[in-house]
Write a protein that holds these residues in place. Structure first.
Motif, PDB file in Angstrom:
ATOM      1  N   SER A 160       1.050  -1.254  -0.624  1.00 58.01           N
ATOM      2  CA  SER A 160      -0.055   0.211  -0.318  1.00 58.01           C
ATOM      3  C   SER A 160       0.836   1.260  -0.084  1.00 58.01           C
ATOM      4  O   SER A 160       0.718   2.642  -0.573  1.00 58.01           O
ATOM      5  CB  SER A 160      -0.764  -0.318   1.420  1.00 58.01           C
ATOM      6  N   VAL A 161       1.824   1.200   0.789  1.00 57.30           N
ATOM      7  CA  VAL A 161       3.135   2.511   1.113  1.00 57.30           C
ATOM      8  C   VAL A 161       3.656   2.508  -0.235  1.00 57.30           C
ATOM      9  O   VAL A 161       3.750   3.640  -0.920  1.00 57.30           O
ATOM     10  CB  VAL A 161       4.351   2.000   2.068  1.00 57.30           C
ATOM     11  N   GLU A 162       3.881   1.816  -1.107  1.00 57.87           N
ATOM     12  CA  GLU A 162       4.451   1.738  -2.231  1.00 57.87           C
ATOM     13  C   GLU A 162       3.723   1.967  -3.272  1.00 57.87           C
ATOM     14  O   GLU A 162       3.571   3.410  -4.693  1.00 57.87           O
ATOM     15  CB  GLU A 162       5.805   0.307  -2.856  1.00 57.87           C
ATOM     16  N   MET A 163       2.671   1.960  -3.086  1.00 60.65           N
ATOM     17  CA  MET A 163       1.421   2.272  -4.232  1.00 60.65           C
ATOM     18  C   MET A 163       1.150   3.761  -4.023  1.00 60.65           C
ATOM     19  O   MET A 163       1.720   4.158  -5.526  1.00 60.65           O
ATOM     20  CB  MET A 163      -0.178   1.505  -4.207  1.00 60.65           C
ATOM     21  N   LYS A 164       1.280   3.999  -3.137  1.00 56.12           N
ATOM     22  CA  LYS A 164       0.777   6.041  -2.941  1.00 56.12           C
ATOM     23  C   LYS A 164       2.072   6.421  -3.240  1.00 56.12           C
ATOM     24  O   LYS A 164       1.780   7.721  -3.502  1.00 56.12           O
ATOM     25  CB  LYS A 164       0.534   5.781  -0.627  1.00 56.12           C
ATOM     26  N   VAL A 165       3.403   5.968  -2.712  1.00 55.46           N
ATOM     27  CA  VAL A 165       4.642   6.677  -3.737  1.00 55.46           C
ATOM     28  C   VAL A 165       4.559   6.675  -5.014  1.00 55.46           C
ATOM     29  O   VAL A 165       4.539   7.485  -5.401  1.00 55.46           O
ATOM     30  CB  VAL A 165       6.275   5.558  -3.060  1.00 55.46           C
ATOM     31  N   ALA A 166       4.108   5.262  -5.468  1.00 58.62           N
ATOM     32  CA  ALA A 166       4.253   5.236  -7.585  1.00 58.62           C
ATOM     33  C   ALA A 166       2.770   6.771  -7.580  1.00 58.62           C
ATOM     34  O   ALA A 166       2.600   7.218  -8.435  1.00 58.62           O
ATOM     35  CB  ALA A 166       3.938   4.192  -7.766  1.00 58.62           C
ATOM     36  N   ILE A 167       1.900   6.928  -6.961  1.00 62.35           N
ATOM     37  CA  ILE A 167       0.902   7.683  -7.367  1.00 62.35           C
ATOM     38  C   ILE A 167       0.858   8.890  -7.122  1.00 62.35           C
ATOM     39  O   ILE A 167       0.719   9.863  -8.140  1.00 62.35           O
ATOM     40  CB  ILE A 167      -0.614   7.119  -6.003  1.00 62.35           C
ATOM     41  N   GLU A 168       1.608   9.058  -6.051  1.00 63.52           N
ATOM     42  CA  GLU A 168       1.972  10.282  -5.805  1.00 63.52           C
ATOM     43  C   GLU A 168       3.210  11.315  -6.962  1.00 63.52           C
ATOM     44  O   GLU A 168       3.058  12.203  -7.760  1.00 63.52           O
ATOM     45  CB  GLU A 168       2.342  10.815  -4.719  1.00 63.52           C
ATOM     46  N   GLN A 169       4.182  10.437  -7.557  1.00 61.86           N
ATOM     47  CA  GLN A 169       4.750  10.019  -8.249  1.00 61.86           C
ATOM     48  C   GLN A 169       3.383  10.567  -9.755  1.00 61.86           C
ATOM     49  O   GLN A 169       4.227  11.625 -10.746  1.00 61.86           O
ATOM     50  CB  GLN A 169       5.715   9.413  -8.581  1.00 61.86           C
ATOM     51  N   LEU A 170       3.109  10.092 -10.062  1.00 60.85           N
ATOM     52  CA  LEU A 170       1.773  10.310 -11.382  1.00 60.85           C
ATOM     53  C   LEU A 170       1.394  11.384 -11.340  1.00 60.85           C
ATOM     54  O   LEU A 170       1.032  12.182 -12.177  1.00 60.85           O
ATOM     55  CB  LEU A 170       0.679   9.364 -11.195  1.00 60.85           C
ATOM     56  N   ARG A 171       1.229  12.001  -9.645  1.00 59.75           N
ATOM     57  CA  ARG A 171      -0.095  13.100  -9.423  1.00 59.75           C
ATOM     58  C   ARG A 171       0.899  14.399  -9.841  1.00 59.75           C
ATOM     59  O   ARG A 171      -0.001  15.614 -10.587  1.00 59.75           O
ATOM     60  CB  ARG A 171      -0.562  12.785  -8.376  1.00 59.75           C
ATOM     61  N   GLU A 172       2.144  14.288  -9.892  1.00 56.88           N
ATOM     62  CA  GLU A 172       3.135  15.499 -10.115  1.00 56.88           C
ATOM     63  C   GLU A 172       2.922  15.142 -11.125  1.00 56.88           C
ATOM     64  O   GLU A 172       3.030  16.669 -11.960  1.00 56.88           O
ATOM     65  CB  GLU A 172       3.943  15.135  -9.281  1.00 56.88           C
ATOM     66  N   GLN A 173       3.287  14.523 -11.802  1.00 57.76           N
ATOM     67  CA  GLN A 173       4.237  15.020 -13.039  1.00 57.76           C
ATOM     68  C   GLN A 173       2.853  14.910 -14.650  1.00 57.76           C
ATOM     69  O   GLN A 173       2.646  15.051 -15.451  1.00 57.76           O
ATOM     70  CB  GLN A 173       4.621  13.158 -14.079  1.00 57.76           C
ATOM     71  N   VAL A 174       1.059  14.066 -13.858  1.00 53.69           N
ATOM     72  CA  VAL A 174       0.329  14.756 -14.744  1.00 53.69           C
ATOM     73  C   VAL A 174      -0.435  16.103 -14.822  1.00 53.69           C
ATOM     74  O   VAL A 174      -0.952  16.606 -15.647  1.00 53.69           O
ATOM     75  CB  VAL A 174      -0.635  13.574 -13.911  1.00 53.69           C
ATOM     76  N   GLN A 175      -0.200  16.640 -13.439  1.00 54.69           N
ATOM     77  CA  GLN A 175      -0.282  18.203 -13.983  1.00 54.69           C
ATOM     78  C   GLN A 175       0.661  19.013 -14.821  1.00 54.69           C
ATOM     79  O   GLN A 175      -0.053  19.772 -15.079  1.00 54.69           O
ATOM     80  CB  GLN A 175       0.458  18.751 -12.066  1.00 54.69           C
ATOM     81  N   ASN A 176       1.599  17.907 -15.387  1.00 55.37           N
ATOM     82  CA  ASN A 176       2.259  19.122 -16.507  1.00 55.37           C
ATOM     83  C   ASN A 176       1.045  18.979 -17.888  1.00 55.37           C
ATOM     84  O   ASN A 176       1.953  19.259 -19.369  1.00 55.37           O
ATOM     85  CB  ASN A 176       3.413  18.738 -16.590  1.00 55.37           C
TER      86      ASN A 176
END
Length: 321
Positions: free
Chosen positions: A303-319
């Motif tokens: 679950s923690v690893e998923m949250k890290v990957a999702i947060e990375q996705l969120r940061e880049q999707v904003q571009n």
């Protein structure tokens, strides 16, 4: 259709009454481009230069830095940018050698003569008016030199810069799509790791229930009255209720569905940024639920690893546009 980033940089320059003679574009962070300062285009006398910068923004936000002689071009420039761009904070800077960028041209004699005649007429009516300063005289003479920015030249070079910016945003978007696809694959792998952990956790808890029931019956002296089969049946009932509480099959299913939709949008391209942002929020919700139902260190780590990957996705999707 391609995926477009909202981050990009482009410049173009042209001689008056000529087609654009130089154009260059680069996405930020591209090798050899460290920022806006690296995009200066050497402009020969009379050259018109357009510089475009673009960063991420929720909507399309256009700003213009134009010389006084080119203020009338803003509506046409705004329309041209709005036709090609959908999101992003975009700044257009237009300059020309006619702006006198560190270069001072002497006013003509007839200009000064006309200015002196006008000044005398004003002072006859307003005797208390102060005389014109040298700076004011130069300013007014520059305003009558006839070196205004040519509309056709400015729009042509702006169009060249806009095309270069679109290409820069497309190249950056392709890199973003590749990177986002890698993070989606990582989330799929983590979801696959979580699937077999739930039945193992249920079986482990069932065995623990049986053991605790036996210990409780033995300490209460009721071991002879309650058979092993009855204890086993009771433990199985508790284990079934426990399995329902910790079952994450629904969350894993929804997470996989969201990942499939992200993959589809990246392949489709176009204006997908806002949809991707919504899907990222849903992914984070499923990962949080998965963590709250966790009964093992392994599932919590996933679950923690998923949250890290999702947060990375969120940061880049904003571009993404």
């Amino acid at each position: 259709m391609a995926v477009y980033s909202m981050t990009g940089y482009a410049t173009a320059s042209t001689e008056p009454s000529a087609a654009p003679s130089a154009s260059r574009a680069a996405a930020l962070h591209e090798p050899g481009v460290t920022g806006p300062s690296s995009g200066n285009v050497a402009a020969s006398p009379g050259a018109v230069t357009v510089e475009l910068r673009s960063v991420n923004n929720r909507f399309l936000d256009l700003s213009f830095r134009l010389p006084d002689a080119a203020r009338g071009l803003e509506p046409a420039l705004r329309e041209a940018l709005s036709r090609r761009l959908r999101r992003g904070k975009v700044e257009l800077r237009l300059s020309s050698a006619a702006d006198g960028d560190g270069e001072l041209s002497a006013p003509r004699g007839e200009q000064l003569a006309r200015l002196a005649t006008v000044e005398r007429s004003v002072r006859e009516l307003l005797p208390d008016a102060r005389p014109l300063s040298v700076d004011e005289a130069l300013h007014w003479c520059r305003g009558t030199t006839g070196r205004d920015v040519a509309t056709d030249d400015a729009l042509a070079v702006a169009g060249a810069a806009l095309e270069a910016l679109v290409l820069a945003r497309e190249r950056e978007g392709a890199r973003l799509a590749t990177w986002l696809g890698e993070r989606v694959d990582r989330l799929r792998a983590l979801a696959a790791q979580a699937v077999p952990l739930v039945p193992a956790a249920v079986e482990k808890q069932r065995a623990r229930f049986v053991e605790r029931w036996r210990e409780a019956l033995a300490s209460a002296g009721a071991g002879a009255a309650v058979s092993h089969a009855q204890a086993e049946e009771r433990a199985l009932g508790e284990a079934a209720a426990y399995a329902i509480r910790i079952d994450v099959a629904e969350e894993i299913g929804r997470l996989s569905s969201h990942l499939d939709e992200i993959t589809r949008l990246l392949a489709k391209g176009g204006e997908v940024g806002k949809r991707l942002e919504f899907l990222i929020q849903e992914l984070l919700r499923e990962a949080n639920t998965l963590g709250s139902k966790s009964t093992s260190i392994e599932l919590t780590a996933i679950s923690v690893e998923m949250k890290v990957a999702i947060e990375q996705l969120r940061e880049q999707v904003q571009n993404v546009e």
